[in-house]
Design an enzyme around this catalytic site. Structure first.
Site, PDB file in Angstrom:
ATOM      1  N   GLU C  60       0.807  -1.219   0.000  1.00  0.00           N
ATOM      2  CA  GLU C  60       0.000   0.000   0.000  1.00  0.00           C
ATOM      3  C   GLU C  60       0.839   1.268   0.000  1.00  0.00           C
ATOM      4  O   GLU C  60       0.501   2.260  -0.656  1.00  0.00           O
ATOM      5  CB  GLU C  60      -0.959   0.011   1.191  1.00  0.00           C
ATOM      6  CG  GLU C  60      -2.126  -0.955   1.072  1.00  0.00           C
ATOM      7  CD  GLU C  60      -1.767  -2.396   1.433  1.00  0.00           C
ATOM      8  OE1 GLU C  60      -0.627  -2.636   1.871  1.00  0.00           O
ATOM      9  OE2 GLU C  60      -2.623  -3.271   1.265  1.00  0.00           O
ATOM     10  N   HIS C 129     -11.577  -3.637   9.572  1.00  0.00           N
ATOM     11  CA  HIS C 129     -12.126  -3.619   8.213  1.00  0.00           C
ATOM     12  C   HIS C 129     -13.414  -2.805   8.136  1.00  0.00           C
ATOM     13  O   HIS C 129     -14.264  -3.070   7.288  1.00  0.00           O
ATOM     14  CB  HIS C 129     -12.411  -5.046   7.717  1.00  0.00           C
ATOM     15  CG  HIS C 129     -11.192  -5.799   7.303  1.00  0.00           C
ATOM     16  ND1 HIS C 129     -10.261  -6.270   8.198  1.00  0.00           N
ATOM     17  CD2 HIS C 129     -10.725  -6.165   6.087  1.00  0.00           C
ATOM     18  CE1 HIS C 129      -9.307  -6.902   7.547  1.00  0.00           C
ATOM     19  NE2 HIS C 129      -9.560  -6.848   6.266  1.00  0.00           N
TER      20      HIS C 129
END
Ligand SMILES: Cc1ncc(C[n+]2csc(CCOP(=O)(O)OP(=O)(O)O)c2C)c(N)n1
Ligand SMILES: Cc1ncc(C[n+]2csc(CCOP(=O)(O)OP(=O)(O)O)c2C)c(N)n1
Ligand SMILES: [Mg+2]
Ligand SMILES: [Mg+2]
Lengths: 324, 335, 324, 335
Positions: C60, C129
């Site tokens: 990322e 999440h």
């Protein structure tokens, strides 16, 4: 009473914590052999040895992640991130690991780690070495955030942070490192989450933390000369912050100005203002005015930086606006 | 036990025989647990999403057979096998996955966050790669506080791409930390073969840091147990090592993933390398009767059904309690 | 008029942007061969080829950092971060590079990149999440943040984000991906920074964005049944946000409730409340009430998650409180 | 030119002779600029903090001698050399360091952020390692838009520890991007020798990704120019490469750093490997007269003094303009 500098108070707090509890370990970039890039850990290596304080590679993500594992496994790590701007690299460890571990593992344990980091402009250090990013951390359930304004609170809050069972971020305004103040011979540990009222006043409450506290004090002095009496609150802790003390003050002054060096928009002061616009609404006799940095990166040029930073004049103007 | 001569010689080297029935049982527990989870999930009894490690049990069973409770592990999103092999309570585990107050994490974490500090399981992890630095820190604490104790970081082949791997390999090597890196290479990272994502081999990467590296057939429990035994002894004595376990992801990335991106042939081959069938074949040949095997399976199944019953009988977590438990109750250490 | 889903609107926006401008490239984890983990980029690889849309490793930090370099060198990257929780790993590229480049290089150029990412709970996906972290980004000068609430705004804002010369983060509530709505055959590009008034009302202004907009609409319907008339504003953009529209509404309703799924404390709503407690103070006839997530990580259990999330009942209660 | 036979043969390989006087001039410009910066800084004319690359000029001069304007570079906190060698306007540079409105960054960035997009200099960078992924992205854009054009990422030996290095090496290798990694290994990372921080060698690390690696004497401008020429040609054609330049940091980490942590002996040795003196010696032997050298020096000095005068005559940046320039003026693309 003795006079010490802010940086020295941090150094003493580290030393006293390490002496008190031999599970306290310190690591980070240049903290050990060099004694810290600003000198906060000077002398600790000689006193406690390289097993208790050691240098790391330039690997901020792993430093912070390691601190989580260290803290889960029986030691109490104190890590240093050289500039707060670099916490961008540690966010996963702080937010997704340290902050959530206790909660998401069902209270099985905790993560007693401390991250110390300097924020703040004024040194011409430019856009990537001056930011005040504490609002991010205060928004994260599971983290605590403290930001001392003077030597005594730097000592007291750092000791409390190291004793705290949960992750604490201590943010130090680097412009304060050289600040000297008289302190008691025995410096107390200070409770996290408790504000200090630095000055009593009747017509307006000035709330701030860290270096901005001194701007508020200066503004209060100026205002007094003009016959306006301002109360000055040093929050000391941002998460949790001392809502009760602010509300109580507001209940007697009925006006509120919130001051910080962080960018105003979506900054820490927004929470304080928003809370008071809710729970303190009935007490308010004027708009809540915030004084923070404008919505721009911290500029390098001193001419720009001077305009960028909050100062007493801006606070005075804010007070006048809410009193108008 | 194993028909493979190489293993025999390795076993000789390691001095002590592997307890194959125990490995088998450990694997069976994981397999049957996950098979039940698959049906419970399909039935809507398990909320959220779950990643099964069916086909990969030999890695967990093999590595964990050489760890003590004091040793710590940091796991991944695909962490059921690690958790169970490390000794998590089955009831606590199922209660957690069914989101019960009685769960190991009081229903707050679920599959991706099962943890049990009391057995050194520092948590499954929803962030790919994050366990690496947690294990690094744990190893650091072990070195200072409990010499001879180690930490193990489990991670997948997809996680190889995260920068944290590099940072932790470097620090582990630099400080000679008692840290074992276990890569479960199942060839996939979600829906893409990891060879399309990884331009290096872990062997050559480990060599860069002069960290000892071994590759093992991750579907051969005995081999994993034997190789990791030696490696772990070395890690206890002298510092980090990397163990790469070649294995196979049988099910989808998560339950509900139909794996349309995957060759049917690939999926059919999978049965051939099944670690449990392989182990069973060896056990049958050497010492265990069909009856004994059936009895074992029955034991495992009944333990699981029991745990499921307990979990089903559990309660929803209490909101106020959860909300208060964000911080340690005693709060700050006041003066 | 046709009926489309939110996810399909995103897919169409990506396709139309790629067709319009061949410097638009898309990359991220599983965006290409798999068409995105939620399916947002399905079909684009077949249509535009693997040079225009490609899969990355799980890196990322480098994905976001590369987007900055890509954008500085003539392409317009649209990257996807699979869950907003993972932007922790991209913060340096976003905050220290993308956001500051234009300013700190003296306006020499800009960084026309878009980062798309889903936030939000409700799927039992647990603490790592489900987070809504947009307050962090809205606090960063140099970034723009949009958060569409329905298919039309998802399309219109993503098109605008991709055309925008500066870095834009588009946050998509994953609970909305399946949402269907009638939309015009020709979907317009929507201006960043402009709110939409979804419902006119007289007694209270409900301000929100993203999925929470629908909670506000439901609450407004309930309130109407009780004879309370609520105006509903969908901010659409958080940075910049449409202060003028909110102020105008407040000037007619005199009461304000701000609603979002992000954690309330130090959340995006704090800024809106704080601003209105300043510039809108004279218009306020009651406390500004915020409805946001409580100060805890997003819990896994549905029983907890249900309590955790804002809902119409909480908004109604908030309205009653400010009207009391 | 060089007395070293190895270089001669390499030059032959490369086909074309190195323009040594040009290299020399490029290095001299950096040296004299930084010498003046040191005095200006001591006098309080340069705000903030500055990191000088004195002793490391051969890397910038050598690598940049093989780049065109279209090629891009991403630099570091120690970026003056990269900037000047890439062709930044000297006036714009000094104006920036003196925080003038006329500066390349309008006085908003300073030493750590000098940039000039028009010559492909994508910025010095205050974040160790950050330039790596910016260069990666730039290389990606080059590959799509301008085949044959490359990006160069400069980074120090301390930056080797950042995870971003791993991520970018992997992606560069995976996608065969036209990206050259140039590590300026000066042995130090702030106040600590980097050997106390780095447990690997860049050579072995590069090997893991099968990225071609070369080490060169970073204080030999001709060697850097020759080796990087070949490497850069290969990068233009076929993908990433790593060039490690062994060099020496003469001054402190930043100006004002008294380097108490450093052996006096180490510092004294430094003069012996000075890239400018070495280059000058070769030039004297082969083709340049003392007068020519002095004239060159005088030219460089006068250009610098001129730039300083211009900078001094500049104005403070305008606050309102800076504040407005956070976003591109045209704002969003409205329908
Ligand atoms: C930092 C981060 N990025 C992306 C994801 C989404 N994600 C979850 S698992 C996964 C693939 C992991 O592959 P691998 O490491 O090989 O493990 P496996 O699933 O094969 O066990 C991805 C991309 C994540 N959870 N965390
Ligand atoms: C992410 C980050 N971490 C730490 C720092 C502080 N810092 C600035 S330069 C430096 C040392 C860098 O060493 P090296 O990469 O070898 O470059 P050199 O200074 O030797 O040129 C450090 C730690 C930083 N600027 N950014
Ligand atoms: Mg995998
Ligand atoms: Mg160096």
């Amino acid at each position: 009473m003795t006079e010490i500098r802010y940086l020295r108070a941090i150094n003493m707090a580290l030393a006293d914590a390490m002496a008190e509890d031999d599970t306290v370990v310190v690591f980070g970039e240049d903290v050990s052999e060099a004694g810290g890039s600003f000198g906060a850990s000077r002398g600790l290596r000689d006193r406690f040895g390289p097993d208790r304080i050691f240098d790391t590679p330039i690997s901020e993500a792993a430093i912070a992640g390691a601190a989580v594992g260290v803290a889960m496994s029986g030691l109490r790590p104190v890590i240093e991130i050289m500039f707060m701007d670099f916490i961008t690299l540690t966010m996963d460890a702080l937010v997704n690991q340290a902050a959530k571990a206790r909660f998401m593992f069902g209270g099985q344990g905790s993560v007693p780690m401390v991250l110390r980091t300097p924020h703040g402009a004024g040194l011409g250090a430019g856009p990537q070495h001056s930011q005040c990013l504490e609002a991010w951390l205060a928004h994260v359930p599971g983290l605590k955030v403290v930001c001392p304004s003077d030597p005594a609170s730097a000592y007291g809050l750092l000791r409390a942070a190291i004793r705290d069972p949960d992750p604490v971020i201590m943010v130090e305004n680097k412009a304060l490192y050289g600040m000297k103040a008289e302190v008691a011979d025995e410096l107390p540990v200070l409770p996290i989450g408790k504000a200090a009222i630095l000055r009593r006043g009747k017509e307006v409450t000035l709330v701030s933390y860290g270096a901005s506290v001194h701007i508020c004090s200066a503004a209060a002095a100026q205002l007094e000369a003009d016959g306006i009496s301002a109360e000055v609150i040093d929050l000391r802790s941002l998460q949790p912050w001392d809502e009760a003390t602010v509300l109580e003050s507001l209940s007697s002054t009925h006006r509120l100005v919130v001051v910080h060096e962080a960018v105003e928009a979506f900054g820490p002061g927004a929470e304080i203002a928003a809370r008071m616009a809710d729970v303190g609404f009935d007490e308010l006799d004027g708009p809540i005015v915030r004084v923070g940095a404008p919505f721009m990166p911290v500029p390098f040029s001193k001419a720009l930086e001077g305009r960028y930073l909050p100062d007493a004049a801006k606070v005075v103007a804010a007070v006048r606006r809410t009193l108008a | 036990m194993s028909a493979k001569p190489m293993n025999t010689s390795r076993r000789a080297q390691a001095g002590k025989a592997v307890d194959l029935p125990a490995l088998y049982k450990s694997m069976l527990l994981i397999r049957r647990t996950e098979e039940r989870l698959a049906t419970l999930f399909a039935d809507g009894e398990v909320p959220g999403f779950i990643h099964l490690s069916i086909g990969q049990e030999a890695v967990s069973a093999g590595v964990m057979s050489n760890l003590t409770k004091a040793d710590t592990i940091a796991s991944t999103h695909r962490g059921h096998g690690h958790a169970l092999a490390k000794g998590l309570s089955l009831e606590g585990f199922f209660s957690e996955l069914l989101a019960r107050r009685e769960g190991l994490c009081q229903g707050r974490g679920g599959s991706m966050h099962v943890a049990d500090m009391s057995v050194g399981m520092l948590g499954a992890n929803g962030i790919v790669g994050a366990g690496l630095s947690i294990a690094l820190g744990s190893a650091l604490a072990h070195k200072r506080l409990r010499p001879g104790t180690i930490a193990v970081a489990f991670f997948g082949d997809g996680a190889l791409a995260e920068g944290l791997l590099h940072e932790t390999l470097n620090m582990a090597a630099l400080w000679k930390l008692p840290l074992l890196f276990v890569c479960e290479n199942n060839g996939w990272s979600e829906f893409l073969p990891s060879e399309k994502q990884i331009a290096f081999t872990l062997e050559r990467l480990s060599a860069a840091y002069a960290i000892p590296y071994e590759r093992v057939d991750g579907n051969d429990a005995e081999a994993v147990a034997l190789r990791s035994r030696e490696i772990i002894e070395a890690v206890r004595r002298s510092g980090p090592a990397v163990l790469e376990c070649a294995t196979v992801r049988v099910r989808g990335h998560f339950e509900g993933d139909a794996q349309k991106y995957r060759d049917r042939a690939d999926l059919e081959d999978v049965a051939k390398v099944d670690p449990i069938m392989r182990c069973e074949a060896v056990l049958k040949k050497t010492r265990m009767s069909d009856e004994a095997l059936q009895a074992l399976d029955a034991d495992v199944r009944s333990a699981i059904e029991n745990a499921i019953s307990v979990a089903r009988a559990g309660q929803d977590p209490d909101f106020e309690r959860a909300r208060e438990d964000v911080y340690t109750p005693q709060g700050f250490a006041s003066p």
